[in-house]
Design a protein around this motif. Structure first.
Motif, mmCIF file in Angstrom:
data_model
loop_
_atom_site.group_PDB
_atom_site.id
_atom_site.type_symbol
_atom_site.label_atom_id
_atom_site.label_comp_id
_atom_site.label_asym_id
_atom_site.label_seq_id
_atom_site.Cartn_x
_atom_site.Cartn_y
_atom_site.Cartn_z
ATOM 1 N N TYR A 224 0.840 -1.191 0.000
ATOM 2 C CA TYR A 224 0.000 0.000 0.000
ATOM 3 C C TYR A 224 0.881 1.249 0.000
ATOM 4 O O TYR A 224 1.883 1.318 0.715
ATOM 5 C CB TYR A 224 -0.917 -0.004 1.223
ATOM 6 N N TYR A 225 0.470 2.223 -0.790
ATOM 7 C CA TYR A 225 1.233 3.458 -0.927
ATOM 8 C C TYR A 225 0.425 4.669 -0.465
ATOM 9 O O TYR A 225 0.754 5.803 -0.794
ATOM 10 C CB TYR A 225 1.677 3.630 -2.379
ATOM 11 N N GLY A 226 -0.595 4.392 0.333
ATOM 12 C CA GLY A 226 -1.394 5.465 0.894
ATOM 13 C C GLY A 226 -2.806 5.000 1.186
ATOM 14 O O GLY A 226 -3.180 3.850 0.913
ATOM 15 N N ALA A 227 -3.606 5.904 1.754
ATOM 16 C CA ALA A 227 -4.989 5.591 2.100
ATOM 17 C C ALA A 227 -5.782 6.878 2.203
ATOM 18 O O ALA A 227 -5.223 7.963 2.445
ATOM 19 C CB ALA A 227 -5.052 4.817 3.414
ATOM 20 N N LYS A 228 -7.103 6.744 2.033
ATOM 21 C CA LYS A 228 -7.986 7.898 2.088
ATOM 22 C C LYS A 228 -9.291 7.506 2.766
ATOM 23 O O LYS A 228 -9.779 6.378 2.600
ATOM 24 C CB LYS A 228 -8.277 8.433 0.688
ATOM 25 N N ALA A 229 -9.877 8.432 3.530
ATOM 26 C CA ALA A 229 -11.158 8.182 4.190
ATOM 27 C C ALA A 229 -11.761 9.496 4.654
ATOM 28 O O ALA A 229 -11.056 10.495 4.829
ATOM 29 C CB ALA A 229 -10.976 7.249 5.383
ATOM 30 N N SER A 230 -13.075 9.475 4.856
ATOM 31 C CA SER A 230 -13.778 10.579 5.517
ATOM 32 C C SER A 230 -14.367 10.036 6.813
ATOM 33 O O SER A 230 -14.914 8.927 6.839
ATOM 34 C CB SER A 230 -14.895 11.125 4.623
ATOM 35 N N SER A 330 -12.065 14.807 5.682
ATOM 36 C CA SER A 330 -11.427 13.852 4.784
ATOM 37 C C SER A 330 -9.918 13.898 4.986
ATOM 38 O O SER A 330 -9.335 14.986 5.115
ATOM 39 C CB SER A 330 -11.757 14.176 3.327
ATOM 40 N N LEU A 331 -9.303 12.733 5.008
ATOM 41 C CA LEU A 331 -7.860 12.626 5.174
ATOM 42 C C LEU A 331 -7.296 11.744 4.066
ATOM 43 O O LEU A 331 -7.860 10.696 3.746
ATOM 44 C CB LEU A 331 -7.513 12.021 6.533
ATOM 45 N N LEU A 332 -6.199 12.176 3.499
ATOM 46 C CA LEU A 332 -5.491 11.392 2.480
ATOM 47 C C LEU A 332 -4.006 11.392 2.837
ATOM 48 O O LEU A 332 -3.410 12.450 3.036
ATOM 49 C CB LEU A 332 -5.692 12.005 1.094
ATOM 50 N N VAL A 333 -3.444 10.204 2.958
ATOM 51 C CA VAL A 333 -1.998 10.031 3.149
ATOM 52 C C VAL A 333 -1.490 9.230 1.960
ATOM 53 O O VAL A 333 -2.053 8.177 1.632
ATOM 54 C CB VAL A 333 -1.683 9.290 4.468
ATOM 55 N N TRP A 334 -0.456 9.722 1.290
ATOM 56 C CA TRP A 334 0.095 8.958 0.170
ATOM 57 C C TRP A 334 1.586 9.236 -0.008
ATOM 58 O O TRP A 334 2.095 10.267 0.422
ATOM 59 C CB TRP A 334 -0.668 9.249 -1.124
ATOM 60 N N LYS A 335 2.236 8.272 -0.646
ATOM 61 C CA LYS A 335 3.685 8.338 -0.856
ATOM 62 C C LYS A 335 3.965 8.983 -2.207
ATOM 63 O O LYS A 335 3.520 8.486 -3.255
ATOM 64 C CB LYS A 335 4.271 6.928 -0.804
ATOM 65 N N ASP A 336 4.703 10.071 -2.192
ATOM 66 C CA ASP A 336 5.086 10.771 -3.422
ATOM 67 C C ASP A 336 6.006 9.870 -4.243
ATOM 68 O O ASP A 336 7.094 9.510 -3.788
ATOM 69 C CB ASP A 336 5.788 12.077 -3.045
ATOM 70 N N PRO A 337 5.590 9.468 -5.446
ATOM 71 C CA PRO A 337 6.426 8.551 -6.244
ATOM 72 C C PRO A 337 7.788 9.134 -6.606
ATOM 73 O O PRO A 337 8.741 8.380 -6.824
ATOM 74 C CB PRO A 337 5.586 8.323 -7.514
ATOM 75 N N LYS A 338 7.890 10.450 -6.647
ATOM 76 C CA LYS A 338 9.133 11.071 -7.087
ATOM 77 C C LYS A 338 10.182 11.125 -5.985
ATOM 78 O O LYS A 338 11.341 10.735 -6.182
ATOM 79 C CB LYS A 338 8.852 12.481 -7.614
ATOM 80 N N LEU A 363 8.747 1.881 6.034
ATOM 81 C CA LEU A 363 7.886 2.785 5.271
ATOM 82 C C LEU A 363 8.658 3.598 4.232
ATOM 83 O O LEU A 363 8.062 4.389 3.512
ATOM 84 C CB LEU A 363 7.115 3.726 6.208
ATOM 85 N N ARG A 364 9.952 3.409 4.141
ATOM 86 C CA ARG A 364 10.675 4.021 3.027
ATOM 87 C C ARG A 364 10.228 3.392 1.710
ATOM 88 O O ARG A 364 10.356 3.998 0.650
ATOM 89 C CB ARG A 364 12.187 3.818 3.192
ATOM 90 N N ASN A 365 9.703 2.177 1.784
ATOM 91 C CA ASN A 365 9.286 1.461 0.580
ATOM 92 C C ASN A 365 7.775 1.533 0.393
ATOM 93 O O ASN A 365 7.290 2.127 -0.552
ATOM 94 C CB ASN A 365 9.754 0.011 0.660
ATOM 95 N N HIS A 366 7.025 0.934 1.316
ATOM 96 C CA HIS A 366 5.572 0.908 1.195
ATOM 97 C C HIS A 366 5.000 0.446 2.526
ATOM 98 O O HIS A 366 5.740 0.035 3.438
ATOM 99 C CB HIS A 366 5.127 -0.032 0.071
ATOM 100 N N ALA A 367 3.681 0.493 2.652
ATOM 101 C CA ALA A 367 3.002 -0.021 3.832
ATOM 102 C C ALA A 367 2.518 -1.439 3.559
ATOM 103 O O ALA A 367 2.262 -1.816 2.409
ATOM 104 C CB ALA A 367 1.826 0.872 4.200
ATOM 105 N N SER A 368 2.395 -2.228 4.621
ATOM 106 C CA SER A 368 1.888 -3.595 4.495
ATOM 107 C C SER A 368 0.502 -3.750 5.116
ATOM 108 O O SER A 368 -0.103 -4.813 5.013
ATOM 109 C CB SER A 368 2.857 -4.580 5.161
ATOM 110 N N MET A 369 0.010 -2.705 5.767
ATOM 111 C CA MET A 369 -1.311 -2.733 6.386
ATOM 112 C C MET A 369 -1.843 -1.317 6.488
ATOM 113 O O MET A 369 -1.080 -0.363 6.676
ATOM 114 C CB MET A 369 -1.243 -3.371 7.787
ATOM 115 N N VAL A 370 -3.155 -1.170 6.345
ATOM 116 C CA VAL A 370 -3.834 0.109 6.573
ATOM 117 C C VAL A 370 -5.007 -0.161 7.499
ATOM 118 O O VAL A 370 -5.748 -1.132 7.300
ATOM 119 C CB VAL A 370 -4.327 0.742 5.258
ATOM 120 N N GLN A 371 -5.169 0.683 8.516
ATOM 121 C CA GLN A 371 -6.267 0.532 9.464
ATOM 122 C C GLN A 371 -7.013 1.858 9.599
ATOM 123 O O GLN A 371 -6.424 2.930 9.490
ATOM 124 C CB GLN A 371 -5.758 0.094 10.836
ATOM 125 N N PHE A 372 -8.311 1.746 9.867
ATOM 126 C CA PHE A 372 -9.159 2.897 10.119
ATOM 127 C C PHE A 372 -10.004 2.569 11.348
ATOM 128 O O PHE A 372 -10.443 1.430 11.501
ATOM 129 C CB PHE A 372 -10.121 3.162 8.955
#
Length: 460
Positions: A224-230, A330-338, A363-372
């Motif tokens: 996972y490279y990010g998550a979004k929710a309201s 609303s919250l959005l967390v994501w990894k900038d590809p650049k 987390l320098r690479n990616h996430a393995s789980m997302v929780q809300f």
């Protein structure tokens, strides 16, 4: 010279308070013997200090919880035994507090008084706490990154979403609003070293999570490279200073041991951290399972704020009401590809800032789980379950307008695209106290209701 003089004045004042406490204890003994109700009031006059001295009765050690004065002989004897005055230790402690305040409170170009009592300092963006970090010294905030594909915000952030903005005052361009940390904030913490940090605990959402109870939706088993929710915002009742209630999003990587990496954002009610019961927008991060790295908000170097409209740690306004209007964020967390940094967006397009990738290991690479979801601390006051509420304080089955919710749950994939969740699971580790119910429809996408009152007939 002035600082030293102020410190010694403080120590002298505390010495006088200590003498007064001794007199009060003696008078309390005489009062019980003579059944007199007014002798203690004439013992001494420390009028502004009287409400404070009870809380500081054992502050010679500066670390224990607040205690109250008891009229029992046993308690009085214990207080006398523990009331050893140590001016040298108090002086050192006071110096450490002043050093911490000097570190986290940066020079302000402007200060705004919030109606809830907060002071919001407008700090030049390149002077914010993040740039105390050795790898950020001398740098400035980065430009905004490319947003994830499929991110099509509708509507806009309301003009008033935090209490400090109600007056219409704002921080100028080139500054970031930072909630000022005060002496009393530090004194509420269990220790100066742990100020602004979470208590280390297991993150697995099961019954072994001592003292922490959850109702969460989660996905795992992919990259996972990010998550979004309201999520809608409430002001749940928190039973005592040593507990909190929060609703947040976790982006997680690493094992559940000492190498756990997390990025967290949401709202929380935490009397210990903030001194009140307002719901506040917060962030958190750690790279070693809450041991030595990371902190809430901007209380350590790490998160780089880029926005002059949001104060992290400030109260949210308005909030939802039972059977009334619902207010969500609303919250959005994501990894900038650049550049690889993890960015945080609030509302519709309002960038708050970013966590530099070098802060993390996994987390320098990616996430393995997302929780809300929601989390509370249960300190079991009096040996029973806490009455601290989660979310609205009502169970999930009550539905819209009554229960708390997360909606439009999404994750960011390897291609920097927002996609719906395909395998959302829900879990409440104490369902008689706080529960959760998931669902999906064409308007809210993946969603769930969650929360509860804590102590009740089914949750003793």
């Amino acid at each position: 010279m002035d600082a030293t003089w102020n410190i010694w004045r403080f120590v002298d004042r505390r010495r006088r308070q200590y003498r007064c406490i001794q007199m009060l204890t003696h008078v309390a003994e005489e009062t019980r013997q003579k059944n007199s109700s007014n002798m203690a009031s004439s013992c001494c006059k420390i009028s502004p200090i009287i409400p404070v001295f009870v809380g500081f009765l054992l502050v010679a050690s500066w670390v224990g919880p607040v205690v109250s004065l008891s009229t029992s002989s046993e308690t009085e004897g214990r207080l006398r035994a523990n009331q050893t005055f140590r001016p040298g230790e108090e002086l050192q402690k006071w110096k450490r507090i002043n050093a911490l305040l000097s570190k986290v409170n940066k020079p302000a170009a402007k200060t705004i008084q919030s109606p809830d009592g907060d002071l919001i300092d407008c700090v030049l963006s390149h002077q914010q706490p993040a740039f105390d970090h050795p790898q950020l010294k001398g740098q400035k905030p980065l430009d905004p990154p490319e947003r994830p594909k499929g991110h099509n915000p509708t509507g806009s952030v309301p003009e008033i979403f935090q209490s400090w903005t109600i007056s219409g005052d704002s921080c100028p361009e080139g500054t970031v609003p930072i909630r000022r940390t005060r002496e009393e904030d530090v004194l509420r913490a269990s220790s100066i070293r742990r100020f602004g940090r979470k208590v280390r605990r297991p993150v697995r959402r099961d019954s072994s999570s001592t003292g922490h109870e959850h109702a969460v939706g989660f996905v795992m088993g992919d990259q996972y490279y990010g998550a979004k929710a309201s999520l809608n915002v409430w002001a749940p009742h928190v039973a005592n200073q040593y507990e909190f209630s929060l609703s947040q999003m976790w982006v997680i990587s690493g094992s559940f041991g000492d190498d756990l990496n997390t990025i967290e954002a949401g709202w929380q009610v935490s009397p210990e951290l903030y001194g009140d019961n307002y719901p506040r927008f917060f962030t958190y991060w750690t790279t070693d399972a809450y041991q030595a790295t990371g902190c809430y908000n901007l209380l350590c170097s790490g998160f780089v704020q880029t926005n002059n409209k949001i104060a992290i740690g400030a109260a949210i306004s308005p909030i939802s009401s039972y059977k009334g209007g619902q207010f969500d964020i609303s919250l959005l967390v994501w990894k900038d590809p650049k550049h690889g940094n993890w960015w945080l967006e609030f509302g519709s397009g309002l960038l708050v800032g970013y966590w530099p990738s070098f802060l993390f290991s996994h987390l320098r690479n990616h996430a393995s789980m997302v929780q809300f979801g929601g989390e509370v601390v249960n300190s079991r006051p009096g040996g029973v379950h806490t009455a601290t509420q989660m979310g609205s304080g009502h169970f999930a089955g009550e539905g819209f307008g009554k229960a708390s919710y997360f909606r439009n749950l999404q994750v960011v994939d390897w291609d920097n695209s927002l996609i719906p969740l395909s395998n959302l699971r829900v879990l409440a580790d104490h369902p008689n106290c706080y529960d959760i119910q998931g669902g999906s429809n064409g308007v809210w996408g993946n969603y769930f209701y969650y929360g509860g009152p804590g102590r009740n007939v089914r949750c003793p």
